[in-house]
Design a protein around this motif. Structure first.
Motif, PDB file in Angstrom:
ATOM      1  N   ALA A 180       0.824  -1.211   0.000  1.00 31.76           N
ATOM      2  CA  ALA A 180       0.000   0.000   0.000  1.00 31.76           C
ATOM      3  C   ALA A 180       0.861   1.265   0.000  1.00 31.76           C
ATOM      4  N   PHE A 181       2.119   1.121   0.377  1.00 30.61           N
ATOM      5  CA  PHE A 181       3.054   2.253   0.410  1.00 30.61           C
ATOM      6  C   PHE A 181       4.221   2.015  -0.548  1.00 30.61           C
ATOM      7  N   ASP A 182       3.925   1.393  -1.674  1.00 28.98           N
ATOM      8  CA  ASP A 182       4.953   1.108  -2.685  1.00 28.98           C
ATOM      9  C   ASP A 182       6.134   0.342  -2.103  1.00 28.98           C
ATOM     10  N   GLY A 183       5.841  -0.576  -1.192  1.00 29.13           N
ATOM     11  CA  GLY A 183       6.880  -1.420  -0.619  1.00 29.13           C
ATOM     12  C   GLY A 183       7.646  -0.808   0.537  1.00 29.13           C
ATOM     13  N   GLU A 184       7.272   0.401   0.945  1.00 28.35           N
ATOM     14  CA  GLU A 184       7.968   1.010   2.090  1.00 28.35           C
ATOM     15  C   GLU A 184       7.569   0.304   3.385  1.00 28.35           C
ATOM     16  N   VAL A 185       8.441   0.369   4.371  1.00 23.90           N
ATOM     17  CA  VAL A 185       8.212  -0.238   5.681  1.00 23.90           C
ATOM     18  C   VAL A 185       7.527   0.794   6.578  1.00 23.90           C
ATOM     19  N   PRO A 186       6.340   0.467   7.116  1.00 28.48           N
ATOM     20  CA  PRO A 186       5.612   1.430   7.938  1.00 28.48           C
ATOM     21  C   PRO A 186       6.431   2.042   9.081  1.00 28.48           C
ATOM     22  N   GLN A 187       7.230   1.244   9.790  1.00 29.03           N
ATOM     23  CA  GLN A 187       8.012   1.806  10.900  1.00 29.03           C
ATOM     24  C   GLN A 187       9.006   2.845  10.393  1.00 29.03           C
ATOM     25  N   GLU A 188       9.565   2.613   9.227  1.00 23.95           N
ATOM     26  CA  GLU A 188      10.494   3.595   8.646  1.00 23.95           C
ATOM     27  C   GLU A 188       9.751   4.870   8.272  1.00 23.95           C
ATOM     28  N   MET A 189       8.509   4.734   7.835  1.00 24.23           N
ATOM     29  CA  MET A 189       7.699   5.914   7.532  1.00 24.23           C
ATOM     30  C   MET A 189       7.402   6.701   8.804  1.00 24.23           C
ATOM     31  N   ILE A 190       7.102   5.987   9.893  1.00 19.76           N
ATOM     32  CA  ILE A 190       6.878   6.655  11.176  1.00 19.76           C
ATOM     33  C   ILE A 190       8.142   7.402  11.589  1.00 19.76           C
ATOM     34  N   ASP A 191       9.285   6.730  11.473  1.00 14.91           N
ATOM     35  CA  ASP A 191      10.560   7.342  11.841  1.00 14.91           C
ATOM     36  C   ASP A 191      10.867   8.572  10.995  1.00 14.91           C
ATOM     37  N   ALA A 192      10.335   8.593   9.763  1.00 13.60           N
ATOM     38  CA  ALA A 192      10.566   9.718   8.855  1.00 13.60           C
ATOM     39  C   ALA A 192       9.527  10.828   9.040  1.00 13.60           C
ATOM     40  N   GLY A 193       8.644  10.678  10.049  1.00  7.22           N
ATOM     41  CA  GLY A 193       7.669  11.720  10.339  1.00  7.22           C
ATOM     42  C   GLY A 193       6.369  11.600   9.574  1.00  7.22           C
ATOM     43  N   GLU A 194       6.077  10.426   9.045  1.00  7.54           N
ATOM     44  CA  GLU A 194       4.865  10.224   8.264  1.00  7.54           C
ATOM     45  C   GLU A 194       3.811   9.412   9.029  1.00  7.54           C
ATOM     46  N   ALA A 195       3.776   9.575  10.344  1.00 13.46           N
ATOM     47  CA  ALA A 195       2.831   8.812  11.173  1.00 13.46           C
ATOM     48  C   ALA A 195       1.388   9.152  10.848  1.00 13.46           C
ATOM     49  N   GLU A 196       1.116  10.399  10.490  1.00 12.16           N
ATOM     50  CA  GLU A 196      -0.261  10.790  10.201  1.00 12.16           C
ATOM     51  C   GLU A 196      -0.825   9.993   9.020  1.00 12.16           C
ATOM     52  N   LEU A 197      -0.031   9.796   7.988  1.00 11.27           N
ATOM     53  CA  LEU A 197      -0.465   9.019   6.829  1.00 11.27           C
ATOM     54  C   LEU A 197      -0.823   7.585   7.222  1.00 11.27           C
ATOM     55  N   LEU A 198       0.013   6.977   8.047  1.00 10.38           N
ATOM     56  CA  LEU A 198      -0.258   5.617   8.508  1.00 10.38           C
ATOM     57  C   LEU A 198      -1.499   5.556   9.385  1.00 10.38           C
ATOM     58  N   ALA A 199      -1.675   6.554  10.244  1.00  8.48           N
ATOM     59  CA  ALA A 199      -2.866   6.588  11.102  1.00  8.48           C
ATOM     60  C   ALA A 199      -4.122   6.662  10.241  1.00  8.48           C
ATOM     61  N   GLU A 200      -4.078   7.442   9.168  1.00 14.85           N
ATOM     62  CA  GLU A 200      -5.223   7.548   8.264  1.00 14.85           C
ATOM     63  C   GLU A 200      -5.504   6.212   7.586  1.00 14.85           C
ATOM     64  N   LEU A 201      -4.465   5.495   7.174  1.00 17.91           N
ATOM     65  CA  LEU A 201      -4.645   4.196   6.526  1.00 17.91           C
ATOM     66  C   LEU A 201      -5.275   3.193   7.492  1.00 17.91           C
ATOM     67  N   VAL A 202      -4.763   3.135   8.704  1.00 18.22           N
ATOM     68  CA  VAL A 202      -5.295   2.192   9.692  1.00 18.22           C
ATOM     69  C   VAL A 202      -6.760   2.516   9.982  1.00 18.22           C
ATOM     70  N   GLU A 203      -7.091   3.782  10.111  1.00 23.09           N
ATOM     71  CA  GLU A 203      -8.479   4.174  10.334  1.00 23.09           C
ATOM     72  C   GLU A 203      -9.342   3.748   9.146  1.00 23.09           C
ATOM     73  N   HIS A 204      -8.845   3.938   7.943  1.00 24.36           N
ATOM     74  CA  HIS A 204      -9.559   3.530   6.723  1.00 24.36           C
ATOM     75  C   HIS A 204      -9.848   2.025   6.742  1.00 24.36           C
TER      76      HIS A 204
END
Length: 71
Positions: free
Chosen positions: A40-64
């Motif tokens: 869903a994130f073009d193969g990116e690792v969610p924890q790495e996205m969180i570490d990069a400051g993209e937690a809001e995007l992941l929170a939106e996906l989980v809510e979806h």
């Protein structure tokens, strides 16, 4: 800057709570999801996205997902 860090912490808490709900409380499954490449994130690792400051995007996906949406 402190406000943003607090906001990220809130998103991370939402992500974990949502994932625990999705995985029936199985912490190992949550950790696996967070640390595995996700199509869903073009193969990116969610924890790495969180570490990069993209937690809001992941929170939106989980809510979806929790609302019955497809990924």
């Amino acid at each position: 800057m402190i406000e943003m860090a607090k906001q990220d912490e809130e998103f991370i808490a939402e992500i974990r709570a949502g994932l625990l709900d999705l995985f029936g409380g199985d912490e190992k499954s949550v950790e696996k999801w967070l640390n595995s490449p996700n199509p869903a994130f073009d193969g990116e690792v969610p924890q790495e996205m969180i570490d990069a400051g993209e937690a809001e995007l992941l929170a939106e996906l989980v809510e979806h997902i929790l609302m019955g949406g497809y990924v």
